[in-house]
Design an enzyme around this catalytic site. Sequence first.
Site: not given
Lengths: 784, 275
Positions: B104, B239, B241
């Site tokens: 990002c 994302h 994560e």
Amino acid sequence: MGTDHLYERIDAPFPFYRIKVLDATADELLELSQERNLALSAEEMGMLRDHFASEGRNPTDVELEATAQAWSEHCSYKSSWPILQSSIFRVEAPQNLLVIQEDAGLVTFDDDWAYVVAMESHNHPSALDPVGGAETGVGGILRDVVCMGAQPIALLDSLFFGPLDHPYDQVPAGIKHPLYLFRNVVAGVRDYGNQVGIPTVGGMVGFHPGYVSNCLVNVSCIGMVRKDRIIRSRAENVGDVFVLAGGRTGRDGIHGVSGLASQVISEDSEEVGRSAVQMGDAVTKEPLIHACLQCIDEDLVTGFKDLGGGGLSSCSGELAFDGGNGADLDLDRVPLKVADMAAWEIWVSESQERMMLVVPPEKVERVLSIFAAWDVEANAIGTVTDTRRMKLRYKGVAVADLDLEFYTGAVRYNRPYRVREHVGTPLPESAIEPQAALDQILASPNVASMAWIVQQYDTIVRGATVAGPLQGEYLHPGPGDAAVLKPLRESNRGLAMASDVNPYFCEIDAYWGAMSALEESMRNVIAVGGRPHAWADNLNFGNPEDPDRLGEFKAATDGMYHLANALGVPAVSGNVSLYNEGPTGSIPPTPAILMLGIVEDVRKTVTMDFKASGNPVYLIGQTHDELAGSEYARLLGDVGATRVPLVDPSSFRRKMDALLEAMDKELVRACHDLAEGGLSVALLEMLFGARDLGLTADVTRLPGTASRIDVKLFSESNGRFVAEVQAGAEADFERIMEGIALVRLGTLDDSGTLTVLDGGRPVLRKAVPDAYRLWSDALPKLLG
Amino acid sequence: MGQVRVCVMRIEGTNREEDAQAAFEAAGADRVELVHLKQLAHSDTVPQDLHRTLDDYDILFIPGGFSAGDAVRGGAIWAARIHADLGDQIKSFIESGRPVGGVCNGFQVLLELGCLPGWAGTLPDEPEAALIQNDIGRFQSRFAELKREASTPCIWVSEVPEDNLLVPIAHGEGKFAFAPDTAEEDLKRLEAAGQIVFRYVKPDGSPAGGEFPYNPNGSIADIAGICNERGNVFGMMPHPENAIDPLQAPDWTRRPRTPCGLPIFESAVRYARGL
């Protein structure tokens, strides 16, 4: 100016005056209050004069302004406190750790952890400057949570606007159009929340003509803190040092609480109030939070409070007063945005992104180095004393010496109020053909999809969001009842959270309307598998000096107390926002509720999207002739038809216990609360989040008094859920639900259509994709 | 097999550093530190005991957020500070072949730094591609499906299956773009070198074809992530994560899913362990 002779210039290297209140007539005192935008009544100005007469001197401008801030409705709750204390503040519960007393409530989460709940309005600033007002609303609520020593984990926003298609020529002078306010408030919430990295997981948006001249922006924040790391907002140790950290102090936000929050909106508000709106800065806030939490983690702080309404004055005054102490502060140590500010401006400015830490002297150096490492300004500005007085110096001049008991120990009023009762009417004879009514209701802004908004909010940052505001198939999700977070990495215990109120109910009957808001928000968290555990409220009402308005406040708090007390679910925090009136009159009473529930095991979370063909679908609860305030009643053009939905606490408790037991046994695959639009809308919403499912629902025999098909489909009676039960588990489910109003509506199929049968006859047939389009396109269409 | 130490860099405005830390920990990294840029730059305002050196880490990760408020352009200020304060450290780190990842805002930083696509050197003077405002003109927080390219030298996807991944996105400026006059040529070069790592796809695995919401931002060629020619520097807009636990999937109550993002971190950790 008629009060010029009351100002005595004092020799100082900045504008500084003594105000000769002892010489002033009652009329002059009131004029002084109005001229300086102090928002104090004649009576309060008189109390102020008497106090300084007892000290044998006149106040300085700093002392006068400090008192006005402290006595504002916003800071002192002077009109609302007596009513609150006799109602919702009385609910006691074992999970309460520290409730009502501080900026946020603290509630037990598990053996080691507490969760923190804060909710606050930023209504008037948002009406003037919607982006800035919303941003600083979010910023302020984050500080309220951080200053308890907690890590913020979630934000919610409850927003209320006039109709987005309100005719432009009917917007009063000086008032901004609802469409403009809506777009910009959403932008403010989005930009600030997204930047600061705390997920916005829910909330609500309500539309009602009563908000045209006074929109409402209520923001909530949830945080987590280890029980042994909780910090009080108190300066308890004499000799400790006040450290002011964060943004600089400027002229933005002067008189926010007195001039703006505690008066009604008028044509002049823009001019008078503009300087009262603060400016937020998420890029300062984010490192400020990191640095503050690091100081707490290293055990460097003995007291902690954010600077919000009333600025330095309220913050340091309350820290010292609540610690049983006094304070000596040096305003020269306060970093300024502009050099030429008067002492009183520094003292009451509400500039954003500021926190006050109380630090033992030997730890100050370490605290300052932590802030320096984050490039956040921090300065020691004074010390805690045992004088019980607030003493201020600026450029070598003593500018204030105030008795803390006098200025922080607030005034309280028992104002007169008048409670109005809604008288029910018979069911109107007219009815609208269900198919046509459904199409209109699906596209009503209070029912339609809010995905356009929600998808602009980062709902998943921090990685703890187990169920968000949109649930089901990610390409065409349905509207979740509540969000579920898993706050701790090492535990599967979860928190469910939701915000709700129906202003149309409250407008007709504040007592039942407020109770409905509380029950609906409980249903929201129950629907995802959470047991209601604690709540906060943002009580938005009109001018408390009008007995009818205060009567609404009284009725609403009584209603909430009735249900909360019966269920033992405590109010732990909240905010009162009065004077929400403008040229179009008062807002409808709006007790916005934030409900928290405990989810024992987040892996058992239930979402609202229907799951699988072949599963039975049940309606839980009774459907009554309760149309008042409903979407359907407004279509009928008879908003008060019959009565508003009532609440039955004892049957609600049994229902809640049984449903949660069925969920714990994993018998329930989907569950949804019935609200705006009633049964028809709830069933469709559950189909929206599914893939290619359909349902034939037989409503011939529904528990309750409803007999007409339009009432069965569109009544917004409380206490109802739709549940999808695992096929084969019907007997177990029905056994658990024994004694509770329950009907099996039908079985999920692959038809992609909702069909409703009444007495064997199809009365409604709607293809799910068509309904989805109406529902999801409505808001974007209004936005153009 | 050595210990794997991860440096997750932060500055003011980064906000997914803890999410990235959790992802590397779940992927088996031995030590994951959140390190402020000023600690690496040995700034005067940082106590000596907190000074760090990039060379002491095996993986560098630049997380998401709104660094410095994303004034100017997403990631531009952070990139400029890295260039000014850590230029030599980061150049030698990249050239040593150790994994460098950005997600990002971190992807924006790697593009602004020019180390992606990295054609004009490790840290060229000018960026060669950019992430610009989403076609729909607003921030979007939703889920998107991605598919890794079958042939890419990217060391961050060695453990990633070729099935669709369902991963969240949360950005306002995520449209991958080249300068208009060289876009066609640049895209060919990127494809030829296997530097496209992830593309947005439809649920059936077919290309998103630029169609919203499958391609949520309008990226050229549905690009969601790219790497440098060597394959050690990698950036992506979604994302991963936030997709390391089955309960983070948007539809986990409908169907169980394995965490789609975790293999990306596992790939980097495995690679670093073998260095």
